[in-house]
Design an enzyme around this catalytic site. Structure first.
Site, PDB file in Angstrom:
ATOM      1  CE  LYS A 107      14.536 -16.665 -25.272  1.00 36.70           C
ATOM      2  NZ  LYS A 107      15.236 -15.980 -26.391  1.00 36.70           N
ATOM      3  NE  ARG A 108      24.231 -16.829 -20.989  1.00 35.67           N
ATOM      4  CZ  ARG A 108      24.301 -17.307 -22.217  1.00 35.67           C
ATOM      5  NH1 ARG A 108      23.264 -17.976 -22.712  1.00 35.67           N
ATOM      6  NH2 ARG A 108      25.378 -17.141 -22.965  1.00 35.67           N
TER       7      ARG A 108
END
Length: 290
Positions: A107-108
């Site tokens: 989830k960057r």
């Protein structure tokens, strides 16, 4: 499904094409690899990087041949620091050697060179953290991910952009209306569909997908699943969170064939002796639902 040699995939096709081939041959189950502390304890393993490594390798052994896709949750490795990342590197490499498609659930999201560096870490062939796809956050606008989109496209990799997630506290933000009169979630979905139409116009499936929770009513987010045909969807929320596998088609409609059903705790809680059976049962139930 294209198999890998020791040095990784022969990237002769886009991620979307490889994903479509993989699920056609091995089903739409995505096995989440989440070494929660309580699961490590239940499996008789220490709450350490070595415990997470051993847990994950056992899950991979149980998955091989029964499902096409795995999704390690990066957070459960990161909590062990550098040793955890070393364990994750081995898990990623082992999964890819087995021919499994790997989605790194990290989830960057960021802007400029920072988000570009995240993409290079997870999507560059030969990187210690190389995966086939990465989950990303578009909180700063889908356009902020342009460099990662371009990198994924050039390297034959994939992305899954958070849009309508299964956690209840996300609804206020994701259902909020933009200045253009679309919900935040629908705006993200529109941008992803538009990107795929430009980047891979002739491919049956795009290489950039969406994260859409199976426990949410997509109509409340103004998302029409008819617009998502051919868009990969990573769908958490089945099993432990309450959505039933039999509901796959009613939830996602015509988009159901491109949905990856993510299941983690409902599989992993079966323990080391039951995990292989749980994977098979989930895969069979998904196939029956379609």
């Amino acid at each position: 499904m294209q198999r890998r040699e020791a040095n990784g995939w022969h990237l002769s096709s886009s991620f979307g094409e490889r994903l479509r081939t993989a699920v056609d041959e091995s089903g739409r189950l995505c096995v989440g690899i989440d070494p929660h502390p309580y699961l490590l304890k239940d499996w008789g393993l220490p709450d350490s990087a070595e415990g997470a490594r051993e847990f994950s390798l056992r899950v991979l052994a149980a998955t091989d041949g029964a499902a096409a896709v795995v999704k390690p949750q990066v957070a459960f490795f990161e909590r062990h620091g550098s040793a955890g990342y070393a364990a994750l590197e081995e898990v990623l490499a082992t999964a890819r050697r087995l021919g499994l498609l790997v989605i790194a659930d990290a989830k960057r999201g960021d802007v400029g060179t920072s988000v570009e560096a995240y993409g290079q870490a997870w999507l560059t062939p030969g990187s210690p953290l190389e995966a086939d796809a990465l989950t990303v956050s578009a909180f700063q606008g889908v356009g902020s991910l342009a460099s990662v989109f371009a990198l994924a496209n050039s390297e034959g990799k994939g992305l899954f952009v958070l849009a309508a997630t299964s956690n209840p506290e996300s609804r206020v933000l994701q259902q909020s209306m933009t200045a253009e009169g679309r919900s935040v979630a629908a705006t993200i979905a529109d941008d992803v569909v538009r990107w795929n139409s430009v980047a891979t116009p002739d491919a049956p499936w795009g290489s950039v997908g969406l994260v859409l929770g199976a426990t949410v009513a997509l109509r409340d987010y103004a998302i029409d699943t008819a617009d998502l045909e051919g868009t990969p969807v990573l769908a958490p929320g089945f099993g432990h969170q309450g959505a039933q596998l039999s509901e796959l088609r009613p939830i996602f409609g015509v988009a159901a064939p491109s949905v990856l059903v993510n299941a983690s705790r409902s599989i992993l809680s079966a323990g080391p002796d039951g995990v292989a059976r749980a994977i098979r049962e989930h895969a069979e139930e998904i196939a029956a639902a379609l």
